[in-house]
Design a protein around this motif. Structure first.
Motif, mmCIF file in Angstrom:
data_model
loop_
_atom_site.group_PDB
_atom_site.id
_atom_site.type_symbol
_atom_site.label_atom_id
_atom_site.label_comp_id
_atom_site.label_asym_id
_atom_site.label_seq_id
_atom_site.Cartn_x
_atom_site.Cartn_y
_atom_site.Cartn_z
ATOM 1 N N TYR A 110 -78.015 -13.295 36.893
ATOM 2 C CA TYR A 110 -78.789 -13.512 35.679
ATOM 3 C C TYR A 110 -80.253 -13.678 36.056
ATOM 4 N N LEU A 111 -81.128 -13.162 35.222
ATOM 5 C CA LEU A 111 -82.558 -13.387 35.384
ATOM 6 C C LEU A 111 -82.878 -14.627 34.558
ATOM 7 N N VAL A 112 -83.452 -15.638 35.212
ATOM 8 C CA VAL A 112 -83.629 -16.937 34.576
ATOM 9 C C VAL A 112 -85.089 -17.365 34.631
ATOM 10 N N GLY A 113 -85.576 -17.860 33.512
ATOM 11 C CA GLY A 113 -86.921 -18.407 33.416
ATOM 12 C C GLY A 113 -86.869 -19.730 32.686
ATOM 13 N N PRO A 114 -88.015 -20.292 32.369
ATOM 14 C CA PRO A 114 -88.023 -21.562 31.658
ATOM 15 C C PRO A 114 -87.457 -21.397 30.239
ATOM 16 N N ARG A 115 -86.329 -21.989 30.004
ATOM 17 C CA ARG A 115 -85.632 -21.991 28.715
ATOM 18 C C ARG A 115 -85.126 -20.615 28.283
ATOM 19 N N TRP A 116 -84.890 -19.697 29.216
ATOM 20 C CA TRP A 116 -84.303 -18.410 28.880
ATOM 21 C C TRP A 116 -83.487 -17.842 30.036
#
Length: 145
Positions: A110-116
């Protein structure tokens, strides 16, 4: 048409769909043999997209279709020439981590960022990372605590 779901139903719908997303993102090319998050640098990776489905979709060149809208999360589906992917945003990072913990039973990347988080095949995730930043997390490997 956007469906508004009760609190628990949104999580249940998401968990029901995770096997499909994991099937799109499982196996294949790994980032590193260790299975840890990718640290590949790109000019954009220093800038990470904000937690709004429509903004992330626009940055990736997608006309998003919102399929879930609830207090805990929003989800949008993108279908592009690069591949199909699911963008999920959360009002708090804690909810994102709970979602990822649930997703870990299905494995995948999964590609993960702040709150997504974005669910897609690994080659699509690499292209999206260059556009929106974030970190590729391999949920099929136990995380080092």
């Amino acid at each position: 048409m956007v469906r508004k779901l009760p609190r628990g139903a949104a999580l249940a719908v998401t968990l029901a769909v995770l096997p499909l997303a994991a099937a799109c993102s499982g196996g294949g090319e790994g980032d590193k043999a260790s299975g840890k998050a990718s640290d590949e640098s790109s000019p954009v990776s220093a800038v990470v997209a904000p937690a709004k489905v429509e903004v992330i979709a626009e940055l990736t060149g997608c006309e998003v279709k919102i399929r879930t809208e609830a207090e805990e999360l929003r989800e949008g589906v993108c279908q592009t020439g690069d591949g199909d992917y699911l963008i999920t945003t959360f009002p708090k990072d804690e909810l994102k981590e709970v979602w990822l913990e649930s997703a870990s039973m299905y494995g995948g990347k999964y590609l993960v960022g702040p709150r997504w988080a974005v669910s897609a095949k690994p080659d699509v995730l690499k292209k999206l990372k260059a556009k929106v930043g974030g970190t590729i997390r391999d949920l099929s490997q136990p995380s080092a605590s």
